[in-house]
Motif scaffolding. Sequence first.
Motif, mmCIF file in Angstrom:
data_model
loop_
_atom_site.group_PDB
_atom_site.id
_atom_site.type_symbol
_atom_site.label_atom_id
_atom_site.label_comp_id
_atom_site.label_asym_id
_atom_site.label_seq_id
_atom_site.Cartn_x
_atom_site.Cartn_y
_atom_site.Cartn_z
ATOM 1 N N LEU A 30 0.825 -1.211 0.000
ATOM 2 C CA LEU A 30 0.000 0.000 0.000
ATOM 3 C C LEU A 30 0.861 1.264 0.000
ATOM 4 N N VAL A 31 1.923 1.259 0.785
ATOM 5 C CA VAL A 31 2.794 2.439 0.844
ATOM 6 C C VAL A 31 3.507 2.644 -0.494
ATOM 7 N N VAL A 32 3.938 1.557 -1.128
ATOM 8 C CA VAL A 32 4.546 1.674 -2.463
ATOM 9 C C VAL A 32 3.537 2.288 -3.434
ATOM 10 N N MET A 33 2.295 1.792 -3.398
ATOM 11 C CA MET A 33 1.253 2.345 -4.264
ATOM 12 C C MET A 33 1.018 3.818 -3.972
ATOM 13 N N ALA A 34 0.946 4.174 -2.691
ATOM 14 C CA ALA A 34 0.685 5.558 -2.304
ATOM 15 C C ALA A 34 1.752 6.493 -2.865
ATOM 16 N N LYS A 35 3.007 6.085 -2.765
ATOM 17 C CA LYS A 35 4.096 6.918 -3.271
ATOM 18 C C LYS A 35 4.004 7.078 -4.788
ATOM 19 N N LYS A 36 3.691 5.999 -5.495
ATOM 20 C CA LYS A 36 3.579 6.063 -6.952
ATOM 21 C C LYS A 36 2.385 6.916 -7.376
ATOM 22 N N ILE A 37 1.284 6.773 -6.680
ATOM 23 C CA ILE A 37 0.087 7.546 -7.017
ATOM 24 C C ILE A 37 0.322 9.039 -6.837
ATOM 25 N N MET A 38 1.008 9.413 -5.753
ATOM 26 C CA MET A 38 1.265 10.824 -5.499
ATOM 27 C C MET A 38 2.257 11.428 -6.500
ATOM 28 N N GLU A 39 2.998 10.589 -7.213
ATOM 29 C CA GLU A 39 3.950 11.073 -8.224
ATOM 30 C C GLU A 39 3.293 11.260 -9.589
ATOM 31 N N HIS B 185 3.550 6.246 9.022
ATOM 32 C CA HIS B 185 4.949 6.301 9.461
ATOM 33 C C HIS B 185 5.884 5.830 8.347
ATOM 34 N N LEU B 186 5.555 4.723 7.678
ATOM 35 C CA LEU B 186 6.423 4.195 6.628
ATOM 36 C C LEU B 186 6.484 5.125 5.414
ATOM 37 N N TYR B 187 5.396 5.850 5.165
ATOM 38 C CA TYR B 187 5.359 6.745 4.005
ATOM 39 C C TYR B 187 6.458 7.806 4.094
ATOM 40 N N LYS B 188 6.840 8.163 5.317
ATOM 41 C CA LYS B 188 7.874 9.185 5.500
ATOM 42 C C LYS B 188 9.268 8.669 5.169
ATOM 43 N N SER B 189 9.416 7.354 5.043
ATOM 44 C CA SER B 189 10.725 6.770 4.758
ATOM 45 C C SER B 189 11.205 7.175 3.372
ATOM 46 N N ALA B 190 12.517 7.311 3.224
ATOM 47 C CA ALA B 190 13.099 7.623 1.921
ATOM 48 C C ALA B 190 12.969 6.434 0.970
ATOM 49 N N GLU B 191 12.777 5.238 1.527
ATOM 50 C CA GLU B 191 12.613 4.048 0.689
ATOM 51 C C GLU B 191 11.281 4.115 -0.043
ATOM 52 N N ALA B 192 11.272 3.643 -1.289
ATOM 53 C CA ALA B 192 10.046 3.733 -2.083
ATOM 54 C C ALA B 192 9.686 2.421 -2.768
ATOM 55 N N ASP B 193 10.509 1.381 -2.580
ATOM 56 C CA ASP B 193 10.177 0.102 -3.211
ATOM 57 C C ASP B 193 9.916 -0.959 -2.145
ATOM 58 N N VAL B 194 9.411 -2.107 -2.595
ATOM 59 C CA VAL B 194 9.009 -3.167 -1.676
ATOM 60 C C VAL B 194 10.186 -3.664 -0.845
ATOM 61 N N LYS C 117 8.886 -3.174 27.843
ATOM 62 C CA LYS C 117 8.428 -3.933 26.686
ATOM 63 C C LYS C 117 8.831 -3.243 25.392
ATOM 64 N N VAL C 118 9.392 -4.004 24.466
ATOM 65 C CA VAL C 118 9.785 -3.489 23.160
ATOM 66 C C VAL C 118 8.945 -4.178 22.097
ATOM 67 N N VAL C 119 8.313 -3.386 21.237
ATOM 68 C CA VAL C 119 7.516 -3.954 20.144
ATOM 69 C C VAL C 119 8.250 -3.749 18.828
ATOM 70 N N ARG C 120 7.914 -4.570 17.855
ATOM 71 C CA ARG C 120 8.619 -4.531 16.578
ATOM 72 C C ARG C 120 7.633 -4.458 15.409
ATOM 73 N N GLY C 121 8.172 -4.185 14.244
ATOM 74 C CA GLY C 121 7.383 -4.230 13.024
ATOM 75 C C GLY C 121 6.202 -3.286 13.014
ATOM 76 N N ILE C 122 5.020 -3.821 12.706
ATOM 77 C CA ILE C 122 3.817 -3.000 12.565
ATOM 78 C C ILE C 122 3.495 -2.242 13.849
ATOM 79 N N ASP D 206 4.210 6.469 14.905
ATOM 80 C CA ASP D 206 3.269 7.387 14.261
ATOM 81 C C ASP D 206 2.428 8.111 15.297
ATOM 82 N N ARG D 207 1.969 7.357 16.308
ATOM 83 C CA ARG D 207 1.128 7.956 17.346
ATOM 84 C C ARG D 207 1.895 9.012 18.139
#
Length: 281
Positions: A54-63, A132-141, A159-164, A171-172
């Motif tokens: 979804l984030v890859v799609m979002a970046k491409k759509i906005m371009e 949060h991921l959309y802000k990353s400089a990375e744009a591919d899968v 407690k440490v959480v990871r990933g999602i 983001d919060r």
Amino acid sequence: MDNSSNSGSMSVAEWAKAPESIMPAADILSRQSGVLESHLKQVNMTSSQIIINLVVMAKKIMESDDLSKEMVELATTRKITLPKGFDLSKPTVDGVNPMLPFTRLFVGSTDATGEWVPNEYSFKNFPGAMRHLYKSAEADVHGLTTVLENLTADAGKGKVVRGIEAAKLKDRAVNAKPRKGNGAVRNYIPLAVSKVKPVAVFTAPPELVPVNEDGYALVTVVQVGPGKYGFCFGTAENADITSLIADGYEFHKERLAAAKAQVTVSMDKVASKKSTSTAAV
């Protein structure tokens, strides 16, 4: 808009190399949504994949102006309302995380009548991590997968959480409004809440029920008779929704019914409806 696609063996990573139309990617997300609904016990891996796509799609759509226009047309076809001034690069649009309607637009399935049904689990749990991921400089899968796999966040009390969950917490911390109250605040809503079947469904003006960044809201209910209750209004969106929902779930979880998995119909078996109008954004 040509809604046909040959996405049976395509991935979003391949689509992103030459994104001429949204529909092949939408096809891929619809198939992945079916996997999400069928394998809730393995939801973490599938959810990560969908979020990254979804984030890859979002970046491409906005371009691309063409892809942005096609997204609006698809939203009209699928009856998904996009906020005025819709822009996926902004943290909020008209008070809403833009990733919330974006997720409703692409993650779901068509029912037996051909109507689009958004996946309820996804739009409650994906938008914060996506923002949060959309802000990353990375744009591919590949790049975004690496970012998400290595993401960690301190959830408090050692407690440490990871990933999602880490992406949602980060983001919060940046976008959530301060919560009211002095009580202890939980950092996230239990995953099991997303699987609870609503005991009642009602319609109301969106401004009357302000939701938080996860798509949840609190409402005031009054008893109007034996076993009968009336909805009055929503609670301020900066109320301590997370803690109250978590506490309420713990109190009622033994008597709550789990939602049934939605029936997924392959998009190539459902006649696509062409949009004849464009939604205002």
